[in-house]
Write an enzyme that holds these catalytic residues in place. Structure first.
Site, PDB file in Angstrom:
ATOM      1  CG  ASP A  11      -8.580  16.389  18.478  1.00  0.00           C
ATOM      2  OD1 ASP A  11      -9.886  16.041  18.410  1.00  0.00           O
ATOM      3  OD2 ASP A  11      -7.753  16.235  19.292  1.00  0.00           O
ATOM      4  CG  ASP A  13     -11.066  16.433  24.852  1.00  0.00           C
ATOM      5  OD1 ASP A  13     -11.333  16.523  26.123  1.00  0.00           O
ATOM      6  OD2 ASP A  13     -11.997  16.587  23.948  1.00  0.00           O
TER       7      ASP A  13
END
Length: 227
Positions: A11, A13
């Protein structure tokens, strides 16, 4: 040292990059513009990777009904695009983890719900991430996490079967998407975790406090240790 992984996905952020302060700066830009008090780092950090609307909800609270949400969202995004990497930086240990992955010739990439017009310029700010094979954004496909479709697209791009890929994320939707794609899932506990008491219910293979802790893992994928 990730001995079972033939591919790795992250992922963005809250997992690869600590982007909270730049996102918070956008929110507080709007707070200043419309005469509201600033939102503290401790408050906005917890919703930093949830998207623009939750941040607007946090800042404007009950007063949001008096504003055009779409206009505020566009103002937020315009400011963010102009200031996308002022404070953002890789989390401690991430650069070293990626270096270890690359030294093992393991392909890696990114699957995020951030839209591509933000993901692509953000990734370009960090030469450490230039070897990413694919950056799947929230609008690359009609589906987004927790749907497994973006994960499977990334798996195809890496040329690695999904069952041989490890996916790192800091939100339940990340772990859900990874599990649905039959990947080994790793909770990035260093990210924007709202409630640590809920992590066990996500049923990830691992819950890791620091990126480099995963390098100590060998053949325990089904044990779900908290490292």
């Amino acid at each position: 040292m990730l001995s079972q992984a033939k591919g790795v996905l992250f992922d963005l952020d809250g997992t690869l990059l600590d982007t909270a302060k730049d996102l918070g700066a956008c929110l507080n830009y709007l707070m200043d513009k419309y005469g509201f008090e600033h939102v503290s780092y401790e408050q906005y950090r917890l919703v930093a990777s949830d998207g623009v609307y939750p941040l607007l909800d946090l800042g404007f609270a009950e007063q949001l009904v008096h504003f055009d949400r779409e206009q505020l969202r566009q103002e937020f995004l315009d400011y963010y695009l102009e200031n996308i990497a002022v404070h953002s930086k890789p989390f401690d240990g991430i650069v070293e983890l990626i270096d270890a992955i690359e030294r093992q010739n393991v392909p890696w990439g990114v699957v995020t719900n951030k839209p591509a017009f933000l993901t692509d310029p953000l990734m370009l700010q960090y030469p450490e991430f230039k070897q990413s094979i694919i950056n799947v954004s929230g609008d690359t496909l009609p589906q987004r996490k927790p749907d497994p479709a973006p994960m499977l697209l990334a798996s195809e791009a890496l040329g690695v079967a999904s069952k041989d890929i490890w996916y790192f994320g800091d939100a339940e939707r990340d772990i859900q998407a990874g599990r649905r794609a039959d990947m080994t899932t790793v909770i990035a506990k260093w990210g924007y975790i709202k409630n640590e008491q809920e992590l066990a219910s996500w049923q990830a293979n691992y819950c890791v406090a620091h990126p480099l802790h995963i390098l100590a893992v060998e053949d325990q994928a089904k044990d779900r240790p908290n490292l």
